[in-house]
Write a protein that holds these residues in place. Sequence first.
Motif, short mmCIF file in Angstrom:
data_model
loop_
_atom_site.label_atom_id
_atom_site.label_comp_id
_atom_site.label_asym_id
_atom_site.label_seq_id
_atom_site.Cartn_x
_atom_site.Cartn_y
_atom_site.Cartn_z
N PRO A 1 0.79 -1.23 0.00
CA PRO A 1 0.00 0.00 0.00
C PRO A 1 0.82 1.28 0.00
O PRO A 1 0.27 2.37 -0.20
N TYR A 2 2.13 1.15 0.19
CA TYR A 2 3.01 2.32 0.23
C TYR A 2 3.82 2.49 -1.05
O TYR A 2 4.61 3.42 -1.16
N LEU A 3 3.62 1.63 -2.04
CA LEU A 3 4.48 1.64 -3.22
C LEU A 3 4.39 2.96 -3.99
O LEU A 3 5.40 3.52 -4.41
N ALA A 4 3.18 3.47 -4.18
CA ALA A 4 3.02 4.72 -4.93
C ALA A 4 3.68 5.89 -4.21
O ALA A 4 4.25 6.78 -4.85
N ASP A 5 3.63 5.90 -2.88
CA ASP A 5 4.26 6.99 -2.14
C ASP A 5 5.78 6.89 -2.21
O ASP A 5 6.48 7.92 -2.24
N VAL A 6 6.31 5.69 -2.23
CA VAL A 6 7.76 5.54 -2.45
C VAL A 6 8.12 6.09 -3.83
O VAL A 6 9.13 6.77 -3.99
N ALA A 7 7.27 5.82 -4.81
CA ALA A 7 7.50 6.36 -6.16
C ALA A 7 7.44 7.88 -6.15
O ALA A 7 8.22 8.55 -6.85
N ARG A 8 6.56 8.45 -5.37
CA ARG A 8 6.47 9.91 -5.30
C ARG A 8 7.76 10.51 -4.74
O ARG A 8 8.21 11.58 -5.18
N LEU A 9 8.35 9.84 -3.78
CA LEU A 9 9.61 10.34 -3.22
C LEU A 9 10.77 10.12 -4.19
O LEU A 9 11.66 10.97 -4.29
N ASP A 10 10.77 9.01 -4.90
CA ASP A 10 11.79 8.81 -5.94
C ASP A 10 11.74 9.95 -6.95
O ASP A 10 12.77 10.52 -7.34
N PHE A 11 10.53 10.29 -7.39
CA PHE A 11 10.40 11.35 -8.40
C PHE A 11 10.71 12.72 -7.81
O PHE A 11 11.27 13.59 -8.49
N ALA A 12 10.35 12.93 -6.56
CA ALA A 12 10.69 14.20 -5.90
C ALA A 12 12.21 14.38 -5.85
O ALA A 12 12.71 15.50 -6.02
#
Length: 251
Positions: free
Chosen positions: A103-114
Amino acid sequence: MTLTLGQFQDAFVEALYHRPAPQLAAVASQAAFAVYRNSVLAGAVEALRANFPGVEALVGPAWMQEAAAAYAQRIPPDDPRLILYGAAFADFLEPLQRCYDLPYLADVARLDFAWCEAFAAPLEPCLVLTDLAGMTAADLATRCLVPRSSVRWRWFAQHPAFTLWYHSREGLAWPPDQPWVAEGALLSATLEGVAQQTLEHGGCAFLDACAQGLPLEQASQVALTAQPDLDFTDLLSRLLAAQVFRPLSFA
Protein backbone atom coordinates in the motif's frame (compact mmCIF):
# COMPACT_ATOMS: atom_id res chain seq x y z
CA MET A 1 -0.10 14.99 -48.59
CA THR A 2 2.97 17.01 -47.67
CA LEU A 3 3.56 17.23 -43.94
CA THR A 4 5.16 20.12 -42.12
CA LEU A 5 8.10 19.26 -39.86
CA GLY A 6 5.90 19.51 -36.79
CA GLN A 7 3.21 17.26 -38.30
CA PHE A 8 5.84 14.71 -39.31
CA GLN A 9 7.31 14.68 -35.80
CA ASP A 10 3.88 14.26 -34.20
CA ALA A 11 2.97 11.41 -36.56
CA PHE A 12 6.36 9.79 -36.00
CA VAL A 13 5.81 9.72 -32.23
CA GLU A 14 2.31 8.29 -32.71
CA ALA A 15 3.70 5.53 -34.93
CA LEU A 16 6.46 4.78 -32.42
CA TYR A 17 3.89 4.00 -29.78
CA HIS A 18 1.62 1.89 -32.00
CA ARG A 19 -1.02 4.60 -32.28
CA PRO A 20 -2.76 5.46 -35.57
CA ALA A 21 -0.48 7.46 -37.89
CA PRO A 22 -1.77 6.84 -41.43
CA GLN A 23 0.51 9.55 -42.86
CA LEU A 24 3.54 7.38 -41.98
CA ALA A 25 2.08 3.96 -42.69
CA ALA A 26 4.76 3.17 -45.29
CA VAL A 27 7.58 4.18 -42.95
CA ALA A 28 6.14 2.38 -39.94
CA SER A 29 5.78 -0.88 -41.85
CA GLN A 30 9.51 -1.16 -42.48
CA ALA A 31 11.58 -3.60 -40.40
CA ALA A 32 14.07 -0.89 -39.47
CA PHE A 33 11.28 1.15 -37.89
CA ALA A 34 10.46 -1.74 -35.56
CA VAL A 35 14.08 -1.79 -34.42
CA TYR A 36 13.96 1.95 -33.77
CA ARG A 37 10.65 1.59 -31.92
CA ASN A 38 12.11 -1.11 -29.65
CA SER A 39 15.19 1.01 -28.94
CA VAL A 40 13.07 4.02 -27.95
CA LEU A 41 10.89 1.89 -25.68
CA ALA A 42 13.95 0.28 -24.08
CA GLY A 43 15.43 3.72 -23.40
CA ALA A 44 12.23 4.88 -21.73
CA VAL A 45 12.10 1.74 -19.58
CA GLU A 46 15.71 2.15 -18.48
CA ALA A 47 15.05 5.79 -17.63
CA LEU A 48 12.15 4.77 -15.39
CA ARG A 49 14.23 2.12 -13.67
CA ALA A 50 16.98 4.67 -13.04
CA ASN A 51 14.52 7.28 -11.77
CA PHE A 52 12.70 4.94 -9.36
CA PRO A 53 15.33 2.89 -7.51
CA GLY A 54 13.28 2.83 -4.32
CA VAL A 55 10.37 1.22 -6.15
CA GLU A 56 12.59 -1.33 -7.89
CA ALA A 57 14.21 -2.31 -4.59
CA LEU A 58 10.76 -3.14 -3.20
CA VAL A 59 9.34 -5.06 -6.17
CA GLY A 60 12.45 -6.52 -7.84
CA PRO A 61 13.93 -5.96 -11.31
CA ALA A 62 11.56 -8.27 -13.23
CA TRP A 63 8.38 -6.69 -11.82
CA MET A 64 9.78 -3.20 -12.34
CA GLN A 65 10.78 -4.00 -15.93
CA GLU A 66 7.24 -5.14 -16.72
CA ALA A 67 5.57 -2.19 -15.01
CA ALA A 68 7.95 0.30 -16.63
CA ALA A 69 7.31 -1.18 -20.08
CA ALA A 70 3.55 -0.92 -19.59
CA TYR A 71 3.88 2.69 -18.44
CA ALA A 72 6.23 3.66 -21.28
CA GLN A 73 3.84 2.25 -23.89
CA ARG A 74 0.98 4.24 -22.39
CA ILE A 75 2.81 7.47 -21.49
CA PRO A 76 5.92 8.21 -23.57
CA PRO A 77 8.50 10.79 -22.49
CA ASP A 78 7.55 14.39 -23.30
CA ASP A 79 10.76 16.04 -22.10
CA PRO A 80 14.28 15.44 -23.44
CA ARG A 81 15.52 15.42 -19.82
CA LEU A 82 14.79 11.80 -19.03
CA ILE A 83 15.52 12.37 -15.36
CA LEU A 84 12.09 14.05 -15.32
CA TYR A 85 10.35 11.09 -16.95
CA GLY A 86 7.76 9.36 -14.82
CA ALA A 87 5.75 12.23 -13.34
CA ALA A 88 2.60 10.07 -13.42
CA PHE A 89 4.30 6.78 -12.52
CA ALA A 90 3.12 6.92 -8.89
CA ASP A 91 -0.50 7.31 -10.03
CA PHE A 92 0.05 4.44 -12.47
CA LEU A 93 1.16 2.25 -9.54
CA GLU A 94 -1.86 3.08 -7.34
CA PRO A 95 -4.14 0.28 -8.63
CA LEU A 96 -1.24 -2.18 -8.84
CA GLN A 97 -0.08 -1.76 -5.26
CA ARG A 98 -3.39 -3.07 -3.93
CA CYS A 99 -2.96 -6.27 -5.93
CA TYR A 100 0.46 -6.93 -4.42
CA ASP A 101 -0.25 -5.83 -0.84
CA LEU A 102 2.20 -2.94 -1.05
CA PRO A 103 0.00 0.00 0.00
CA TYR A 104 3.01 2.32 0.23
CA LEU A 105 4.48 1.64 -3.22
CA ALA A 106 3.02 4.72 -4.93
CA ASP A 107 4.26 6.99 -2.14
CA VAL A 108 7.76 5.54 -2.45
CA ALA A 109 7.50 6.36 -6.16
CA ARG A 110 6.47 9.91 -5.30
CA LEU A 111 9.61 10.34 -3.22
CA ASP A 112 11.79 8.81 -5.94
CA PHE A 113 10.40 11.35 -8.40
CA ALA A 114 10.69 14.20 -5.90
CA TRP A 115 14.40 13.36 -5.64
CA CYS A 116 14.70 13.60 -9.44
CA GLU A 117 12.88 16.95 -9.47
CA ALA A 118 15.08 18.36 -6.72
CA PHE A 119 18.24 17.12 -8.42
CA ALA A 120 17.27 18.53 -11.82
CA ALA A 121 16.07 21.93 -10.58
CA PRO A 122 18.34 24.97 -10.95
CA LEU A 123 20.30 25.78 -7.82
CA GLU A 124 19.35 29.15 -6.39
CA PRO A 125 20.99 31.20 -3.63
CA CYS A 126 19.75 30.26 -0.18
CA LEU A 127 18.84 32.11 2.98
CA VAL A 128 21.28 31.57 5.84
CA LEU A 129 20.99 32.47 9.50
CA THR A 130 23.44 35.37 9.27
CA ASP A 131 21.10 37.03 6.73
CA LEU A 132 18.65 37.55 9.58
CA ALA A 133 21.12 39.42 11.79
CA GLY A 134 19.79 42.79 12.83
CA MET A 135 16.17 42.01 11.98
CA THR A 136 13.63 42.34 14.77
CA ALA A 137 10.98 39.70 15.38
CA ALA A 138 8.37 42.18 14.13
CA ASP A 139 10.32 42.72 10.90
CA LEU A 140 10.73 39.00 10.30
CA ALA A 141 7.06 38.26 11.03
CA THR A 142 5.97 40.19 7.95
CA ARG A 143 8.50 38.61 5.58
CA CYS A 144 7.70 35.73 3.24
CA LEU A 145 10.09 32.79 3.29
CA VAL A 146 10.00 31.37 -0.23
CA PRO A 147 11.16 27.77 -0.74
CA ARG A 148 13.86 27.31 -3.39
CA SER A 149 12.86 25.53 -6.61
CA SER A 150 15.17 22.62 -5.74
CA VAL A 151 13.26 21.78 -2.54
CA ARG A 152 10.50 19.19 -2.26
CA TRP A 153 8.43 18.16 0.75
CA ARG A 154 5.38 16.00 1.36
CA TRP A 155 3.34 14.62 4.26
CA PHE A 156 2.28 10.94 4.23
CA ALA A 157 -0.53 10.29 6.67
CA GLN A 158 -0.82 6.50 6.21
CA HIS A 159 2.68 5.08 6.70
CA PRO A 160 6.35 5.92 7.35
CA ALA A 161 6.94 6.63 3.66
CA PHE A 162 10.25 8.41 4.12
CA THR A 163 11.81 5.55 6.10
CA LEU A 164 10.45 3.00 3.62
CA TRP A 165 11.82 5.00 0.71
CA TYR A 166 15.21 5.76 2.24
CA HIS A 167 15.95 2.22 3.37
CA SER A 168 14.78 0.74 0.08
CA ARG A 169 16.77 3.23 -1.99
CA GLU A 170 19.94 2.76 0.07
CA GLY A 171 19.60 -1.02 0.40
CA LEU A 172 19.38 -0.84 4.19
CA ALA A 173 17.67 -3.32 6.49
CA TRP A 174 14.36 -2.24 8.00
CA PRO A 175 14.94 -0.99 11.59
CA PRO A 176 13.31 -3.48 13.98
CA ASP A 177 12.20 -0.68 16.32
CA GLN A 178 10.75 1.55 13.56
CA PRO A 179 7.15 2.50 14.48
CA TRP A 180 4.53 2.35 11.75
CA VAL A 181 3.45 5.99 11.91
CA ALA A 182 2.72 8.86 9.57
CA GLU A 183 5.81 10.58 8.26
CA GLY A 184 6.81 13.58 6.18
CA ALA A 185 9.82 14.03 3.94
CA LEU A 186 12.04 16.96 2.99
CA LEU A 187 14.42 16.86 0.02
CA SER A 188 16.73 19.78 -0.68
CA ALA A 189 19.33 19.97 -3.44
CA THR A 190 22.64 21.64 -2.60
CA LEU A 191 26.04 21.77 -4.24
CA GLU A 192 26.84 18.50 -2.46
CA GLY A 193 23.79 16.66 -3.81
CA VAL A 194 20.24 16.06 -2.59
CA ALA A 195 19.91 16.05 1.19
CA GLN A 196 16.95 14.22 2.68
CA GLN A 197 15.35 14.04 6.10
CA THR A 198 12.06 13.32 7.79
CA LEU A 199 9.76 16.25 8.42
CA GLU A 200 6.92 16.49 10.90
CA HIS A 201 3.35 17.40 10.00
CA GLY A 202 3.74 20.97 11.19
CA GLY A 203 6.88 21.39 9.09
CA CYS A 204 5.10 20.25 5.95
CA ALA A 205 2.16 22.54 6.72
CA PHE A 206 4.56 25.45 7.28
CA LEU A 207 6.27 24.92 3.92
CA ASP A 208 2.90 24.62 2.20
CA ALA A 209 1.95 27.99 3.70
CA CYS A 210 5.28 29.54 2.69
CA ALA A 211 4.84 28.29 -0.87
CA GLN A 212 1.42 29.96 -0.92
CA GLY A 213 3.06 33.30 -0.12
CA LEU A 214 1.95 33.69 3.50
CA PRO A 215 4.22 35.83 5.69
CA LEU A 216 6.15 34.13 8.47
CA GLU A 217 3.71 35.01 11.25
CA GLN A 218 0.72 33.53 9.42
CA ALA A 219 2.68 30.55 8.12
CA SER A 220 3.84 29.70 11.63
CA GLN A 221 0.23 29.76 12.85
CA VAL A 222 -0.71 27.32 10.09
CA ALA A 223 2.09 25.04 11.28
CA LEU A 224 1.04 25.22 14.92
CA THR A 225 -2.59 24.58 14.03
CA ALA A 226 -1.52 21.42 12.19
CA GLN A 227 0.75 20.37 15.08
CA PRO A 228 0.13 22.21 18.37
CA ASP A 229 3.18 20.71 20.10
CA LEU A 230 5.56 21.82 17.35
CA ASP A 231 8.83 23.46 18.45
CA PHE A 232 8.75 26.17 15.80
CA THR A 233 12.14 27.65 16.66
CA ASP A 234 13.76 24.25 16.20
CA LEU A 235 11.86 23.70 12.93
CA LEU A 236 13.02 27.02 11.48
CA SER A 237 16.60 26.28 12.48
CA ARG A 238 16.48 22.90 10.74
CA LEU A 239 14.96 24.37 7.59
CA LEU A 240 17.63 27.07 7.41
CA ALA A 241 20.34 24.43 7.87
CA ALA A 242 18.79 22.43 5.02
CA GLN A 243 19.02 25.50 2.75
CA VAL A 244 15.28 25.44 2.08
CA PHE A 245 14.58 29.15 1.46
CA ARG A 246 15.59 31.77 -1.06
CA PRO A 247 17.22 34.93 0.31
CA LEU A 248 14.75 37.49 1.63
CA SER A 249 13.48 40.05 -0.83
CA PHE A 250 13.23 43.63 0.38
CA ALA A 251 11.53 44.98 -2.74
